[in-house]
Design a protein around this motif. Structure first.
Motif, PDB file in Angstrom:
ATOM      1  N   ILE A 559     -15.426 -11.686 -10.708  1.00 25.10           N
ATOM      2  CA  ILE A 559     -16.220 -11.270  -9.446  1.00 25.10           C
ATOM      3  C   ILE A 559     -15.107 -10.097  -8.822  1.00 25.10           C
ATOM      4  N   PHE A 560     -13.910 -10.560  -8.912  1.00 23.76           N
ATOM      5  CA  PHE A 560     -12.821  -9.701  -8.286  1.00 23.76           C
ATOM      6  C   PHE A 560     -12.260  -8.519  -9.227  1.00 23.76           C
ATOM      7  N   ASN A 563     -11.735  -5.603  -7.416  1.00 27.50           N
ATOM      8  CA  ASN A 563     -10.880  -5.466  -6.298  1.00 27.50           C
ATOM      9  C   ASN A 563      -9.291  -5.543  -6.921  1.00 27.50           C
ATOM     10  N   GLY A 566      -8.901  -9.553 -10.216  1.00 25.07           N
ATOM     11  CA  GLY A 566      -9.695 -10.531 -11.302  1.00 25.07           C
ATOM     12  C   GLY A 566      -9.095 -10.690 -12.388  1.00 25.07           C
ATOM     13  N   SER A 627      -5.085  -5.707  -1.586  1.00 29.74           N
ATOM     14  CA  SER A 627      -6.363  -6.075  -1.649  1.00 29.74           C
ATOM     15  C   SER A 627      -6.380  -7.426  -1.484  1.00 29.74           C
ATOM     16  N   PHE A 631      -9.128  -9.299   1.439  1.00 30.26           N
ATOM     17  CA  PHE A 631      -9.942 -10.018   1.287  1.00 30.26           C
ATOM     18  C   PHE A 631      -9.801 -11.342   2.054  1.00 30.26           C
ATOM     19  N   TYR A 635     -12.799 -12.577   4.747  1.00 31.63           N
ATOM     20  CA  TYR A 635     -13.626 -13.450   4.411  1.00 31.63           C
ATOM     21  C   TYR A 635     -13.790 -14.782   5.244  1.00 31.63           C
ATOM     22  N   CYS A 663     -18.493 -12.787   3.835  1.00 31.94           N
ATOM     23  CA  CYS A 663     -18.064 -12.619   2.433  1.00 31.94           C
ATOM     24  C   CYS A 663     -18.277 -11.131   1.773  1.00 31.94           C
ATOM     25  N   GLY A 664     -19.585 -10.773   1.983  1.00 36.56           N
ATOM     26  CA  GLY A 664     -19.787  -9.462   1.446  1.00 36.56           C
ATOM     27  C   GLY A 664     -18.825  -8.212   1.944  1.00 36.56           C
ATOM     28  N   TRP A 667     -15.423  -8.555   0.454  1.00 35.49           N
ATOM     29  CA  TRP A 667     -15.488  -8.021  -1.086  1.00 35.49           C
ATOM     30  C   TRP A 667     -15.296  -6.670  -0.814  1.00 35.49           C
ATOM     31  N   SER A 670     -12.507  -4.700   0.588  1.00 37.50           N
ATOM     32  CA  SER A 670     -11.286  -5.192  -0.547  1.00 37.50           C
ATOM     33  C   SER A 670     -11.353  -4.045  -1.543  1.00 37.50           C
ATOM     34  N   MET A 671     -12.521  -4.066  -2.274  1.00 36.28           N
ATOM     35  CA  MET A 671     -12.846  -3.142  -3.400  1.00 36.28           C
ATOM     36  C   MET A 671     -12.437  -1.810  -3.008  1.00 36.28           C
TER      37      MET A 671
END
Length: 685
Positions: A559-560, A563, A566, A627, A631, A635, A663-664, A667, A670-671
């Motif tokens: 998922i990351f 970002n 991952g 990053s 996050f 979050y 949370c959105g 993410w 951070s991205m």
């Protein structure tokens, strides 16, 4: 015989200070309104009598607009204590006495504690206590709660009050145009079996719907009351509610203010006024605030913080594990036991506790700013900015409390008058970085940006404010439309913080951190060690990526990918450790550090047997590390905060929306940070 005394008064009048003095408790005292949002109870330790002291949230009147004000009024009108100790700020007596005029209509024995007499004397003001008592018809006792002065006399008089002294409560509405109407409605209520008729009659005249619902008047009685009110409005040509408020202020101005002698001339500026002209300046106010916060983080996390934390950290993360390993080896402990004690408990907790000095420094700085009275000014300064984004500056107080812990901060949103502002403030709360996140910032900033730790942490806190403001703008235009409530908040005078109060505030917060480490995080460290040592068949594994935690973390980590964290840098391998650590951060943010410590330092590879910072540098680029911090900043805070939000929002729909939004946003931001940095070629090696 047992008694129950209620402490009632305006916000920031010193109720909780008096409560602590009477009960010996250490309830938090803030130099701003809204610190107490629920009633507190404690046994009085100043006398042999059995007295329960109830500290109520601050209220300006018995016409409540916020949930905390309803808590106070309901206790006074429904639970009816044996006596009310009405705390009045002597330096602002005229405004504080508005509530007093209403409390005296409740028919409950009341005594007035005229607080902050030391500040009154410093101003050169004087109050004629004897004539004030005669005018109000109740005892008035001068006290200085912060210095424990006058408390014994106050308690003695409160007890004699309860034991039946004959006191005549005077009514601010006596001899007014509506006096006959009040008497008529009061008689109607008495004839129909109601009690506390004077107070209820006045509230019915004010068309207080909550009181009407509580009394459950019969249709005929309801009609008679409405008829009497309508007749009074016709005769006076005024709305009764406004008229009653005017009569109260007129009573205070004409009958009571003559007993207050001002020491300074009209128009003279006080010391607080002079400072406020600078720190609340329309242009200078915001830069001054950001400069102060920058200095705070430089002290807490920068050079001074690092100077304090380095030797402490070296002892907890290097010396102590080595000593423990040697001892367990000497004692013949099994490999599993050594892994649990050294790799699980000592490594996990040591990495969290090593940042305790920095957290204490941060708490100390914020406590001093709070005790001085600067934080109230910050709310005032921020109001102009908040209003632009559609939120009242009053919301800044609970948001500011979020820097300490999100749970009480979410509860403090009760001070906001409207539901829309409360929902908005709760949704934005996690963007105000709580202290539990500081260990995460400290370990990453110390590992990758050692020369600029203070600046990096300051940038994160600033980013939180920026994201909160932009979110405010977005939500105001979409799901939470509406104008911001007007900003009404009292600015207390500046005060020199006492060593006792500042030490107490800092100690209480630091103690909470240590207790959390010793309970929740100790349990989690053991659980994390277990999950990274065994697989789903409960067999020990040599490669922790095949453990329970490894499988779960591996499923989450992709998922990351956008970002930047991952996958492990330079290898392309799934970075399951950070995915697992972010999951444990939902229990408590400090657990992110303990999880990474356990997962990295216990992998057995030679290069990872050193400090956590060495392991982080192996797995992250500086850009990916930043990053991660972004996050973690944005979050959801933790499960406790989610549960509190559910309670305050009273809606699963809004609670789930809040979680998804937080949370959105985390993410997405951070991205964006990682991808922008990658595009510019910043922090890739």
């Amino acid at each position: 015989m047992s008694y129950r005394f209620a402490l009632a008064g305006n916000p920031n009048s010193g109720k909780t200070t008096l409560f602590n003095s009477l009960t010996g408790n250490n309830a938090h005292v803030g130099n701003w309104p809204g610190v107490t949002v629920e009633r507190k109870e404690g046994k009085c330790k100043k006398t042999s009598e059995n007295i329960m002291i109830v500290d109520l949230p601050g209220i300006y009147s018995l016409s409540p607009y916020t949930p905390e004000e309803i808590v106070a009024r309901d206790f006074l009108t429904l639970d009816r204590p044996d006596a009310i100790i009405n705390i009045v700020d002597a330096t602002n007596i005229e405004r504080n006495l508005y509530l007093t005029t209403q409390l005296l209509e409740l028919g409950i024995p009341t005594i007035i504690a005229l607080n902050m007499m030391d500040e009154l004397e410093l101003r050169g003001d004087k109050i004629d206590i004897i004539n004030l008592e005669k005018q109000l018809g109740v005892p008035v006792v001068p006290i200085t709660a912060s210095k424990n002065q006058g408390i014994t006399e106050l308690l003695e008089k409160a007890l004699s009050l309860e034991l039946g002294h004959d006191l005549t409560h005077k009514n601010a509405l006596n001899n007014s145009k509506i006096c006959d109407t009040i008497q008529t409605i009061s008689d109607l209520l008495t004839a129909n079996g109601y009690s506390n008729t004077l107070y209820n009659a006045i509230k019915l005249m004010e068309k207080d719907e909550k009181i009407k619902d509580t009394l459950k008047l019969s249709p005929s009685l309801n009609l008679a009351v409405d008829k009497a009110v309508a007749q009074a409005e016709h005769q006076t040509g005024q709305e009764i509610e406004m008229m009653i408020a005017d009569l109260r202020y007129k009573y205070i101005t004409e009958s009571i203010s003559k007993f207050v002698q001002k020491g300074r001339k009209e128009g003279d500026l006080t010391f607080s006024d002079k400072i406020d002209k600078i720190v609340t300046h329309r242009i200078l106010g915001l830069p001054i605030f950001f400069l102060i916060m920058y200095l705070v983080f430089q002290v807490a996390v920068g050079t001074i913080g690092a100077w304090v934390v380095d030797p402490f950290s070296a002892f907890l993360t290097e010396t102590l594990p080595n000593v423990a390993t040697e001892f367990l080896t000497w004692a013949g402990a099994s490999e599993v036991t050594q892994g649990l004690v050294v790799g699980g408990i000592i490594t996990g907790l040591g990495n969290i506790l090593s940042f305790l000095p920095q957290i204490i420094l941060l708490f100390l700085c914020l406590s001093v700013l709070e005790d001085i009275g600067y934080m109230s000014r910050v709310a005032f300064v921020m109001d102009r900015l908040f209003q632009y984004f559609g939120l009242s500056g009053k919301a800044f107080v609970p948001l500011l409390m979020g820097y300490g812990c999100s749970v009480p901060a979410i509860m403090a949103t009760r001070t906001l008058e409207d539901e829309k502002s409360r929902r908005l403030a709760i949704t934005l709360m996690p963007f105000m970085s709580c202290s539990a996140r500081l260990p995460v910032y400290a370990v990453f900033a110390g590992s990758f940006f050692a020369a600029h730790q203070g600046l990096i942490v300051f940038s994160l806190y600033s980013l939180g404010i920026i994201v909160a403001m932009l979110s405010c703008l977005l939500l105001n235009k979409t799901v939470l439309k509406g104008d911001a409530a007007p900003f009404v908040m009292e600015l207390p005078p500046y005060r020199i913080p006492t060593l006792k109060a500042t030490t107490l505030h800092t100690w209480e917060k630091a103690k909470g951190y240590v207790i959390k480490v010793g309970t929740v995080l100790l349990t989690m460290s053991v659980a994390i060690w277990f999950l990274q040592t065994f697989n789903f068949s409960l067999q020990m594994v040599d490669d922790s990526s095949k453990s329970i935690f490894g499988v779960i973390g591996g499923a989450i980590s992709p998922i990351f990918a956008w970002n930047g964290f991952g996958y492990i840098k330079d290898t392309g391998a799934v970075h399951w450790q950070i995915g697992a650590a972010l999951l444990t951060g939902l229990i408590a943010k400090e657990a992110v550090v303990s999880t990474l410590g356990i997962l990295y330092i216990n992998q057995g590879t030679e290069e990872l047997t050193g400090a956590l910072s060495t392991a982080l540098q192996t797995h992250f680029t500086p850009l990916a590390a930043f990053s991660v911090m972004v996050f973690v900043l944005l979050y959801v805070p933790c499960f406790a905060a989610i549960a509190t939000a559910k309670k305050e929002l009273n809606s699963w729909k809004w609670t789930l929306f809040t979680i998804a939004y937080q949370c959105g946003t985390a993410w997405l931001i951070s991205m964006v940070v990682y991808q922008a940095g990658h595009f510019l070629g910043i922090g890739l090696a």
